[in-house]
Write a protein that holds these residues in place. Structure first.
Motif, mmCIF file in Angstrom:
data_model
loop_
_atom_site.group_PDB
_atom_site.id
_atom_site.type_symbol
_atom_site.label_atom_id
_atom_site.label_comp_id
_atom_site.label_asym_id
_atom_site.label_seq_id
_atom_site.Cartn_x
_atom_site.Cartn_y
_atom_site.Cartn_z
ATOM 1 N N ILE A 626 0.836 -1.193 0.000
ATOM 2 C CA ILE A 626 0.000 0.000 0.000
ATOM 3 C C ILE A 626 0.874 1.247 0.000
ATOM 4 C CG2 ILE A 626 -1.731 1.264 1.333
ATOM 5 C CD1 ILE A 626 -2.550 -1.446 2.521
ATOM 6 N N SER A 627 0.570 2.159 -0.917
ATOM 7 C CA SER A 627 1.284 3.425 -0.933
ATOM 8 C C SER A 627 0.303 4.499 -1.380
ATOM 9 C CB SER A 627 2.458 3.353 -1.907
ATOM 10 O OG SER A 627 1.951 3.342 -3.224
ATOM 11 N N LYS A 628 0.805 5.707 -1.519
ATOM 12 C CA LYS A 628 -0.056 6.815 -1.953
ATOM 13 C C LYS A 628 -0.645 6.538 -3.322
ATOM 14 C CE LYS A 628 2.576 10.346 0.231
ATOM 15 N NZ LYS A 628 3.827 10.783 -0.276
ATOM 16 N N LYS A 629 0.060 5.711 -4.104
ATOM 17 C CA LYS A 629 -0.396 5.443 -5.473
ATOM 18 C C LYS A 629 -1.553 4.441 -5.535
ATOM 19 C CE LYS A 629 4.033 6.279 -7.703
ATOM 20 N NZ LYS A 629 5.245 5.476 -7.551
ATOM 21 N N THR A 630 -1.828 3.777 -4.414
ATOM 22 C CA THR A 630 -2.893 2.779 -4.411
ATOM 23 C C THR A 630 -4.259 3.456 -4.556
ATOM 24 O OG1 THR A 630 -1.525 1.590 -2.830
ATOM 25 C CG2 THR A 630 -3.777 0.782 -3.146
ATOM 26 N N ASP A 631 -5.106 2.917 -5.460
ATOM 27 C CA ASP A 631 -6.449 3.485 -5.614
ATOM 28 C C ASP A 631 -7.478 2.755 -4.764
ATOM 29 O OD1 ASP A 631 -6.163 5.601 -7.733
ATOM 30 O OD2 ASP A 631 -5.233 3.893 -8.745
ATOM 31 N N LYS A 646 -2.434 1.162 7.741
ATOM 32 C CA LYS A 646 -1.775 1.968 6.725
ATOM 33 C C LYS A 646 -2.805 2.541 5.744
ATOM 34 C CE LYS A 646 2.346 2.098 3.997
ATOM 35 N NZ LYS A 646 3.437 1.361 3.418
ATOM 36 N N ALA A 647 -3.769 1.692 5.355
ATOM 37 C CA ALA A 647 -4.800 2.117 4.416
ATOM 38 C C ALA A 647 -5.603 3.262 5.014
ATOM 39 C CB ALA A 647 -5.713 0.946 4.080
ATOM 40 N N ASP A 649 -4.685 5.255 7.343
ATOM 41 C CA ASP A 649 -3.766 6.369 7.466
ATOM 42 C C ASP A 649 -3.709 7.189 6.180
ATOM 43 O OD1 ASP A 649 -2.115 7.556 9.282
ATOM 44 O OD2 ASP A 649 -0.297 6.728 8.339
ATOM 45 N N LEU A 650 -3.613 6.498 5.043
ATOM 46 C CA LEU A 650 -3.477 7.179 3.755
ATOM 47 C C LEU A 650 -4.841 7.505 3.142
ATOM 48 C CD1 LEU A 650 -0.595 5.026 2.220
ATOM 49 C CD2 LEU A 650 -0.409 7.354 3.050
ATOM 50 N N GLY A 651 -5.889 7.092 3.817
ATOM 51 C CA GLY A 651 -7.241 7.387 3.329
ATOM 52 C C GLY A 651 -7.591 6.684 2.028
ATOM 53 N N ILE A 652 -7.118 5.449 1.858
ATOM 54 C CA ILE A 652 -7.401 4.713 0.627
ATOM 55 C C ILE A 652 -8.684 3.900 0.795
ATOM 56 C CG2 ILE A 652 -6.542 2.915 -0.933
ATOM 57 C CD1 ILE A 652 -3.715 3.923 0.076
#
Ligand code: AMP
Ligand code: ZN
Length: 666
Positions: A626-631, A646-647, A649-652
């Motif tokens: 999971i990273s910022k690039k994940t949709d 993590k998800a 956290d990044l709001g995914i």
């Protein structure tokens, strides 16, 4: 009986059968009956996902993928052991103990030192929860998913024991299993593994747990770590552990003095060659746990334990000749041919010399008397030369300049330790190697044809390249050594069936340098046919995501070779899949173009692989972390808590399996 009770009963029963088979080595049920029960349980679990349990016997087959192994801090540090190499070292140790404890009547345990990868198994409430490698002793890698597939490890210990504890042990590959794995690799034209220890520890870090489940790994336990003071001695705690399902070898003995320890060592120094697994020494421990506590630890190791290392066996023998072996990639390995000599239970005739630098370093020459040692490696090695025995007329070794198989001049590129034979298409072992790769399981998967037969067929002049396989006639094969009507027919059928293998695998099978499985998949998807691929120029190739210059150049080299063009034309004429089939294009859309997905957890309507394929078929991309690039994250049951955090956290957005299915059917 309720469904829940039925499920629990089956789990208990299957755990018990696993224990009998893998720990006691005493089957209590036929494989067939076991499978029936397992299938029954599988079905009940599928129909009743609310009773999912990661410790169910159904989870032993693996299937979950770990891309990044999480680092975990050990609750109790995993120390090293002090080493000793002589009886005197042991007697010194005894003196220190006596002084520290202020008594002479110390009792010891003697255990074999199992040679594998250390592991720490955590149990909470009587359930297996985590497996972590030793790492640097303070922190290790979480390899739970993989370790769960090792069937001799009890997931739910059964009987009177403690409920919260850590179990320390060693993951090993027994020699039989290791040899069987290597036979299969050799048959597939792959390089054999070097030794059981590295292969065992490498297995723990495989990403695909289903692959781990297939390996014959075992786990030998040697220490219970707990705050519960149920057992007074180390020996008792291991005996109790064995009763509830742990494979704590019964080679352990109690000793009343160091002399008794030495007897144990002398005994096993001889007997160890008959063990089904490797051991490189003996571990001696103070038996009384109270005394262990009193003695404590140095900065590196417990004061209450010491390892005695068996001497690696060495013998002297004469080097008769140095020959050179050519691998399937053309790499040259020098081999020492020795006067046969008995060493560690086998007769040794050959030893590896690795490369030219090694020969120079040892200054080893024909006629020299050399010391050969059998360490962890299966192939013995030369340690040094006995210069006092060097013949007067001895001459320094001159490394081969030409290929022993095809006499082409060898090349060595800078920074490479090995010499290579550059005659890719005309050098016998390279030809055989390429065909062996072509037929291997992950490539054309040709049943009824093995690596040795390929070599035989080539020697008989029946095949020179992989296209020739498709022109083989049964009448040509039957008269060959070890062949019969039936095996010949199987081979022909296997070859015929390979015409159904999809393009991406065919592309991998062609053996283009640097085009591995994943790259082949990418290229197949992008170019759709071999013709498109072979007509592509460098610019077009490097424009493809993740295709770099090195791969692109290799494809161009392959495509511009006239011999290869002819081979491809022939494969096309036999009906081998050299383009993406219409069938595999079905269900393909652009619906998810540009979207990156992470898949996590356990799914019900489709398998994890099917889910991933569905994403890719609809032009989406699957990523492992999971990273910022994940949709989107497609979450099944039991998604890892760290991923979830993590998800969030990044709001995914986290979507369910059903949400995803709706998405592609929209
Ligand atoms: P070393 O790596 O040489 O410091 O040796 C320590 C390692 O030996 C431990 O981390 C264990 O994984 C391993 N070992 C193997 N057999 C035993 C045993 N019977 N008792 C304790 N440690 C063992
Ligand atoms: Zn050659």
């Amino acid at each position: 009986m309720t469904v829940k009770e039925k499920i629990e009963q089956l789990r208990k029963e299957l755990h018990q059968h696993n224990y009998s088979y893998y720990v006691l080595d005493n089957a209590t049920i036929s494989d067939y009956e076991f499978d029936i029960k397992l299938k029954e349980l599988e079905q009940l679990e599928d129909e009743n996902p609310e009773f999912f349990d990661p410790n169910s016997p159904t989870q032993r087959v693996g299937g979950d993928i770990t891309k990044n192994f999480e680092t975990v801090t050990h609750k109790n540090r995993m120390y090293s052991l002090d080493n000793s190499y002589s009886k005197e070292d042991l007697l010194d140790w005894e003196k220190r103990l006596q002084k520290n404890l202020g008594r002479t009547d110390i009792e010891y345990t003697c255990e074999l030192k199992y040679d594998g990868a250390s592991i720490n198994l955590t149990y909470e409430n009587g359930q297996f929860v985590r497996a972590v490698t030793r790492g640097d002793g303070f922190q290790g890698d979480d390899v739970t998913t993989n370790v769960r597939t090792i069937k001799s490890i009890p997931l739910v210990p059964n009987g009177d024991f403690i409920s919260d504890f850590e179990m320390r042990g060693e993951i090993i590959l027994p020699l039989d299993g290791f040899n069987a794995m290597n036979e299969e690799r050799i048959a597939n034209g792959d390089e054999p593994y070097r030794n059981p220890r590295n292969t065992a520890s490498g297995s723990l870090k495989l990403q695909d747990s289903a692959e781990v489940a297939k390996r014959p790994l075992d786990c030998l336990l040697y220490q219970v770590v707990t705050n519960e003071r149920k057992y007074a001695t180390h020996y008792e705690s291991l005996q109790a552990a064995r009763k509830v399902g742990f494979k704590a070898p019964d080679t352990i003995v109690l000793a009343k003095s160091i002399q008794e320890v030495i007897d144990f060592i002398n005994d096993w120094d001889v007997k160890r060659h008959e063990l089904p697994y490797e051991t490189d020494g003996v571990v001696v421990k103070v038996n009384n746990l109270q005394q262990q506590e009193e003695l404590g630890y140095t900065s590196k190791s417990p004061r209450w334990a010491i390892a005695y290392k068996f001497k690696a066996e060495q013998v002297a023998t004469v080097l008769n000749e140095i020959t050179y072996q050519v691998g399937r990639t053309g790499a040259i390995t020098p081999v020492a041919n020795l006067e046969p000599v008995y060493l560690a239970g086998t007769v040794v005739k050959r030893a590896s010399l690795h490369n030219a630098d090694q020969i120079e370093k040892l200054d080893v020459r024909i006629g020299d008397t050399v010391f050969v040692e059998k360490g962890g490696e299966i192939i013995p090695k030369i340690i040094k030369v006995d210069l006092t025995k060097r013949p007067l007329d001895s001459m320094p070794t001159v490394y081969a300049t030409h290929c022993p198989e095809c006499h082409t001049e060898l090349v060595r590129t800078e920074g490479d330790a090995k010499h290579y034979c550059p005659n890719e298409y005309g050098c016998a072992p390279q030809i055989t190697g390429r065909i062996q790769h072509f037929i291997s399981r992950k490539a054309m998967d040709i049943e009824g044809l093995g690596g040795e037969t390929v070599d035989l067929l080539r020697k008989e002049g029946l095949i020179q390249n992989y296209a020739d396989l498709y022109e083989l006639k049964k009448e040509q094969i039957v008269p060959l050594e070890r062949m019969a009507e039936k095996s010949a027919q199987n081979m022909i059928d296997g070859i015929e069936k390979s015409k159904e293998i999809p393009f991406e695998k065919v592309l991998f099978a062609l053996g283009i340098r640097f085009v591995g499985e994943t790259v082949a998949k990418k290229l197949a998807k992008q170019f759709k046919s071999i013709d498109n691929l072979m007509n592509a120029d460098l610019e077009t190739l490097v424009a493809v995501d993740e295709i770099g210059e090195r791969i692109a150049q290799s494809i161009i080299d392959f495509s511009s070779n006239e011999g290869n063009k002819e081979l491809i034309r022939r494969l096309q004429s036999y009906g081998v899949q050299l383009e993406v089939s219409a069938k595999s294009m079905e269900n393909q859309t652009d619906k998810l173009a540009g979207k990156v997905f992470v898949v996590s957890g356990v799914f019900h309507q489709m398998s994890r692989d099917e889910l991933k394929k569905a994403i890719e078929d609809n032009a989406g991309k699957v990523s492992s972390s999971i990273s910022k690039k994940t949709d989107f994250i497609v979450a099944g049951d039991n998604m890892g808590p760290s991923k979830l955090a993590k998800a969030e956290d990044l709001g995914i957005p986290i979507i369910t399996e059903q949400d995803f299915i709706d998405m592609i059917n929209a």
